[in-house]
Scaffold this active site. Sequence first.
Site, PDB file in Angstrom:
ATOM      1  N   GLU A 123       0.806  -1.230   0.000  1.00  0.00           N
ATOM      2  CA  GLU A 123       0.000   0.000   0.000  1.00  0.00           C
ATOM      3  C   GLU A 123       0.830   1.266   0.000  1.00  0.00           C
ATOM      4  O   GLU A 123       0.527   2.218  -0.708  1.00  0.00           O
ATOM      5  CB  GLU A 123      -0.930   0.051   1.234  1.00  0.00           C
ATOM      6  CG  GLU A 123      -2.202  -0.744   1.120  1.00  0.00           C
ATOM      7  CD  GLU A 123      -1.970  -2.221   1.343  1.00  0.00           C
ATOM      8  OE1 GLU A 123      -0.832  -2.586   1.712  1.00  0.00           O
ATOM      9  OE2 GLU A 123      -2.910  -2.994   1.180  1.00  0.00           O
ATOM     10  N   HIS A 192     -10.467  -4.787  10.547  1.00  0.00           N
ATOM     11  CA  HIS A 192     -11.214  -4.523   9.325  1.00  0.00           C
ATOM     12  C   HIS A 192     -12.412  -3.620   9.578  1.00  0.00           C
ATOM     13  O   HIS A 192     -13.279  -3.503   8.722  1.00  0.00           O
ATOM     14  CB  HIS A 192     -11.716  -5.836   8.706  1.00  0.00           C
ATOM     15  CG  HIS A 192     -10.650  -6.601   7.994  1.00  0.00           C
ATOM     16  ND1 HIS A 192      -9.795  -7.449   8.635  1.00  0.00           N
ATOM     17  CD2 HIS A 192     -10.292  -6.632   6.683  1.00  0.00           C
ATOM     18  CE1 HIS A 192      -8.965  -7.976   7.758  1.00  0.00           C
ATOM     19  NE2 HIS A 192      -9.239  -7.501   6.562  1.00  0.00           N
TER      20      HIS A 192
END
Lengths: 387, 428
Positions: A123, A192
Amino acid sequence: MTTAFSLRAAAPATAPCAGVRSTSAARVVPVSAAPAGRGRMVARAAVAAKADAPSSAVAGKSDGHEVLLFEALREALIEEMKLDPTVCVFGEDVGHYGGSYKVTKGLADMFGDLRVLDTPIAENSFTGMGVGAGMKGLRPVVEGMNMGFLLLAYNQISNNCGMLHYTSGGQFKIPVVIRGPGGVGRQLGAEHSQRLESYFQSIPGLQMVACSTPYNAKGLMKAAIRSENPVVLFEHVLLYNLKEKIPDEEYVLCLEEAEMVRPGVHVTILTYSRMRYHVMQAAKTLVNKGYDPEVIDIRSLKPFDLHTIGNSIKKTHRVLIVEECMRTGGIGASLRSAIIDNFWDYLDAPIMCLSSQDVPTPYAATLEDATVVQPAQIVAAVEQICQ
Amino acid sequence: MAAASFTAAKFLAPVAARSGGERAPPLPAGASSSSFARTLRRGGAHHPRLRTAFAVSSDLLAGNKAAQAAATHPAVTREEALELYEDMVLGRVFEDMCAQMYYRGKMFGFVHLYNGQEAVSTGFIKLLNQADCVVSTYRDHVHALSKGVPARSVMAELFGKATGCCRGQGGSMHMFSAPHNLLGGFAFIGEGIPVATGAAFAAKYRHEVLKESSPDGLDVTMAFFGDGTCNNGQFFECLNMAQLWKLPIVFVVENNLWAIGMSHLRATSDPEIWKKGPSFGMPGVHVDGMDVLKVREVAKEAIERARRGEGPTLVECETYRFRGHSLADPDELRKPDEKTHYAARDPITALKKYIIEQNLATESELKSIEKKIDDVVEEAVEFADASPHPPRSQLLENVFADPKGFGIGPDGTYRCEDPKFTQGTAQV
């Protein structure tokens, strides 16, 4: 939790500017075409002729078409990628897999593997690649498979996205869109279920918007792609299957504006993303109890639309903020400060803020439900604030 | 395999034998170029045409002698030699002036000087076109100068003046120039490498998607960074992606053996950085970074590879900084004999000697170049001194490319329309 809600048709779009139409009132600021962003702003005073009716999906002539929220995002991407060949997408599984939430489904077939780039799991580096590509004329849309993963890209988002236009003295622009699903889902576990809007909000040079309906998802995605600023677009894991009819004609929404969801007089409820639906559910109960809440989806998390918010406060004198991020340092905390700074004299009661608990989101369903704000709490808060 | 087209033969002039290292045995005769594939699996250490070379630091130097390299340089024209000389002298004189100005209170903060490393900047950047991009670190003044940013713009930026290349907003560690395709100037190590990778991606994209092509080939991006950065995740992530997509990028490691006070050998499990290239499928090359002609030969090859679309190269330059990490660094950990060793390999002195020995120019011609550079740098200081400080009104101008990003104020107008914005006194 799909809610297909029908909206009253709003007044037709006014004051178009350069092909951009918005169903909200004119907010048009022609920018002098000075190089390197050093020019002075030449602006017409924007008139707040915003209709009291909620901004609608389908207005005017054609029937529109029904889409799910992820399809609306996808439509926006396809339209922008067709219009402008420098728009491209980076992310994990965006290409051949079609996106974890199907936002980029089919795009790789349409536009090729270079325009819809399947990245390795890196990322920080692919976000930085987005910055470098942006500096050299492309308009990347960087997807975090889950918003939380973008924590790994914080270096690039803060130092490079946010700062490079400034430290380069305006020489380079970073027109990237950083997007992805965040928020608390259904038992996805703590990592998450994060809300990064509060972490990113201090970064100067960044704009942040949160979509909540198929209509505003498409309009905000298009606006974000067209913006010369780096924009973070927050989507929510639980909202991707919302269904709504959206216009067939092209439309782009204003990044800096809030959305009037339900006009009212007793209290201003400011919310965004998924909590909008908890608020609207609470609103049904409140209406039955005789209250008339005004609900505003702030949409623009940074900067705040102080005009829409202020007009509402001047009318109702009471404010309740309902958000999904953590209490500490959240969007609500900043919004509260901004309201106190600007509208103190109009308040008849302390500003209430309902946020998620400062708790890592538990896996167990009962505990998870207890960490986010539920409609019953919203009802109770309105009753308290309206005493 | 595309990597086989990288011919390392040109710079195989024997690298100075280092203490503490041993030469890898060559492969048996008859090893063909397809042995490169085998070599990759072995991490490139036994490639018959690349000698193993080891980084030297004080830890290894003690008690050992270094053999002199009998280098045979490829021919360089007089014009090229003088261009290289002038660029290196500019870098040196400029940095020396920075030190003076810093101690006289004209520039502030963290200033990282490049003295000693000039061969790397000059050797690579002088081969680039205007359209090629350079990405650097905080040790970026000389990269800016080599890429063509005027000395006065860099000096004014260092003085924090409005006439600086970044309007005084960047400073020493954030040199940018759009006309010269200098994409920064980054304060955190490693964070420029993804930006460079993105710029290289854009070059490939322009060629393949936008169908813009140049007869020269792809625009190339150079990413410069140090030995410390080579232990950082962004380095490895970008080596992977650059090779995966065959991006037109050259990764240039300026291995000066020290990351502030951390010796490269104390920080790195395998200190041979060039070996990490083949692990990702790209050529890894080691070069004597104190010799501008050797650097230039390697650079030519790497840049041409990138232009042809054959992908990235990792080049490790053994170099040295004559000063501390920054002007605030007391530089107490590096041993005197290490410093002496590298001072004797001053790249400017070496090139001067070469030019004179090869009769490319006379001593007095070189002296006049030095005088010219002295004048350029003096003028840069005068310009910077005379330039105005940024006015308060500049404060908010470049926060957003589109200042609508400051949002809509209570009165319904965009906040950037508020006159206080142009005065720089608005509260955002």
